[in-house]
Motif scaffolding. Structure first.
Motif, mmCIF file in Angstrom:
data_model
loop_
_atom_site.group_PDB
_atom_site.id
_atom_site.type_symbol
_atom_site.label_atom_id
_atom_site.label_comp_id
_atom_site.label_asym_id
_atom_site.label_seq_id
_atom_site.Cartn_x
_atom_site.Cartn_y
_atom_site.Cartn_z
ATOM 1 N N MET A 47 1.002 -0.912 -0.200
ATOM 2 C CA MET A 47 0.008 0.184 -0.060
ATOM 3 C C MET A 47 1.405 1.185 -0.154
ATOM 4 O O MET A 47 1.552 1.236 0.864
ATOM 5 C CB MET A 47 -0.885 -0.062 1.052
ATOM 6 N N VAL A 48 0.777 1.833 -0.752
ATOM 7 C CA VAL A 48 1.226 3.336 -0.615
ATOM 8 C C VAL A 48 0.170 4.578 -0.506
ATOM 9 O O VAL A 48 1.229 5.119 0.625
ATOM 10 C CB VAL A 48 1.781 4.189 -1.780
ATOM 11 N N ALA A 49 -1.051 4.341 -1.004
ATOM 12 C CA ALA A 49 -1.322 6.098 0.069
ATOM 13 C C ALA A 49 -2.989 5.167 -0.394
ATOM 14 O O ALA A 49 -3.368 4.947 -1.408
ATOM 15 C CB ALA A 49 -1.531 6.776 -0.870
ATOM 16 N N TYR A 59 -1.294 6.563 4.522
ATOM 17 C CA TYR A 59 0.197 6.694 3.853
ATOM 18 C C TYR A 59 1.194 5.698 4.000
ATOM 19 O O TYR A 59 1.164 5.278 5.671
ATOM 20 C CB TYR A 59 1.051 8.500 3.746
ATOM 21 N N ALA A 60 1.690 5.246 3.952
ATOM 22 C CA ALA A 60 2.836 4.539 3.829
ATOM 23 C C ALA A 60 4.069 5.443 4.474
ATOM 24 O O ALA A 60 4.677 6.458 4.192
ATOM 25 C CB ALA A 60 3.642 3.506 3.017
ATOM 26 N N THR A 61 4.848 4.717 5.381
ATOM 27 C CA THR A 61 5.233 5.519 6.179
ATOM 28 C C THR A 61 6.718 5.975 5.855
ATOM 29 O O THR A 61 6.687 7.162 5.280
ATOM 30 C CB THR A 61 6.289 5.093 7.698
ATOM 31 N N ASN A 62 7.046 5.597 4.726
ATOM 32 C CA ASN A 62 7.090 5.860 3.797
ATOM 33 C C ASN A 62 7.869 7.089 2.631
ATOM 34 O O ASN A 62 8.831 7.476 1.791
ATOM 35 C CB ASN A 62 8.655 4.617 3.169
ATOM 36 N N VAL A 63 7.095 7.124 2.168
ATOM 37 C CA VAL A 63 6.114 8.447 1.511
ATOM 38 C C VAL A 63 5.663 9.706 2.057
ATOM 39 O O VAL A 63 5.432 10.721 1.464
ATOM 40 C CB VAL A 63 5.261 7.939 0.836
ATOM 41 N N GLU A 64 5.110 8.954 3.495
ATOM 42 C CA GLU A 64 3.950 10.334 4.178
ATOM 43 C C GLU A 64 4.567 11.345 3.994
ATOM 44 O O GLU A 64 3.589 12.139 3.638
ATOM 45 C CB GLU A 64 4.045 9.725 5.138
ATOM 46 N N ASP A 65 5.857 11.864 3.610
ATOM 47 C CA ASP A 65 6.621 13.153 3.785
ATOM 48 C C ASP A 65 6.998 14.069 2.990
ATOM 49 O O ASP A 65 7.815 14.972 1.865
ATOM 50 C CB ASP A 65 7.381 13.249 4.913
ATOM 51 N N ARG A 66 6.414 12.804 1.874
ATOM 52 C CA ARG A 66 7.054 13.345 -0.138
ATOM 53 C C ARG A 66 5.539 13.455 -0.943
ATOM 54 O O ARG A 66 5.530 13.366 -2.094
ATOM 55 C CB ARG A 66 7.739 12.187 0.100
ATOM 56 N N ASN A 83 6.342 13.131 -4.872
ATOM 57 C CA ASN A 83 7.641 14.436 -4.797
ATOM 58 C C ASN A 83 8.716 13.995 -4.614
ATOM 59 O O ASN A 83 8.401 12.912 -3.503
ATOM 60 C CB ASN A 83 6.720 15.714 -3.674
ATOM 61 N N THR A 84 10.278 14.557 -4.651
ATOM 62 C CA THR A 84 11.054 14.049 -3.945
ATOM 63 C C THR A 84 11.576 13.319 -4.250
ATOM 64 O O THR A 84 11.558 12.173 -3.170
ATOM 65 C CB THR A 84 11.864 14.197 -2.386
ATOM 66 N N LEU A 85 11.574 11.834 -5.597
ATOM 67 C CA LEU A 85 11.762 10.301 -6.210
ATOM 68 C C LEU A 85 12.248 10.299 -5.521
ATOM 69 O O LEU A 85 13.219 10.539 -6.051
ATOM 70 C CB LEU A 85 10.974 10.786 -6.771
ATOM 71 N N LYS A 86 12.788 8.943 -5.682
ATOM 72 C CA LYS A 86 13.786 7.918 -5.414
ATOM 73 C C LYS A 86 13.872 6.961 -5.912
ATOM 74 O O LYS A 86 12.945 6.634 -6.704
ATOM 75 C CB LYS A 86 13.743 7.483 -3.263
#
Length: 119
Positions: A47-49, A59-66, A83-86
């Motif tokens: 799950m992402v969002a 949100y998933a914790t690894n994307v919630e600020d982006r 945003n701020t894609l990795k």
């Protein structure tokens, strides 16, 4: 029948941004929730969002600020603003929707859209 059509997947450099769109159509009485999962090669689908019809987001914790999810309930559409894609965001992104039709509530999935983030 219900269809989910996704768009917006692309190749982007690290630090860049993309917006994914997903539109639901067909035999829809109501949509309970729409959202996004993603799956990288060899990995499970995570799950992402999510976005509920009342506007609640998760949100998933690894994307919630982006990442940010939004929806247009009148058009049965959901967006994922990334945003701020990795490079670790590289995956196939799948839209889903829990949809109420006349007889039942079912989960539907889109076909997936590829997001590739290069370092």
């Amino acid at each position: 029948q219900v269809q989910l059509v996704e768009s917006g997947g692309d190749w982007v450099q690290a630090g860049g941004s993309l917006t994914l769109s997903c539109a639901a159509s067909g035999n829809i009485f109501a949509i309970v929730v729409m959202g996004w999962y993603r799956q990288a090669p060899g990995e499970r689908r995570d799950m992402v969002a999510t976005f509920t019809r009342t506007g609640t987001t998760k949100y998933a914790t690894n994307v919630e600020d982006r990442f940010s999810i939004s929806g247009d309930t009148a058009k049965n559409t959901v967006f994922l603003h990334m945003n701020t894609l990795k490079p670790e965001d590289t995956a196939v992104y799948y839209c889903y929707a829990d949809i109420v039709s006349r007889d039942s509530t079912e989960r539907y999935w889109g076909q997936g859209t590829q997001v590739t983030v290069s370092s």
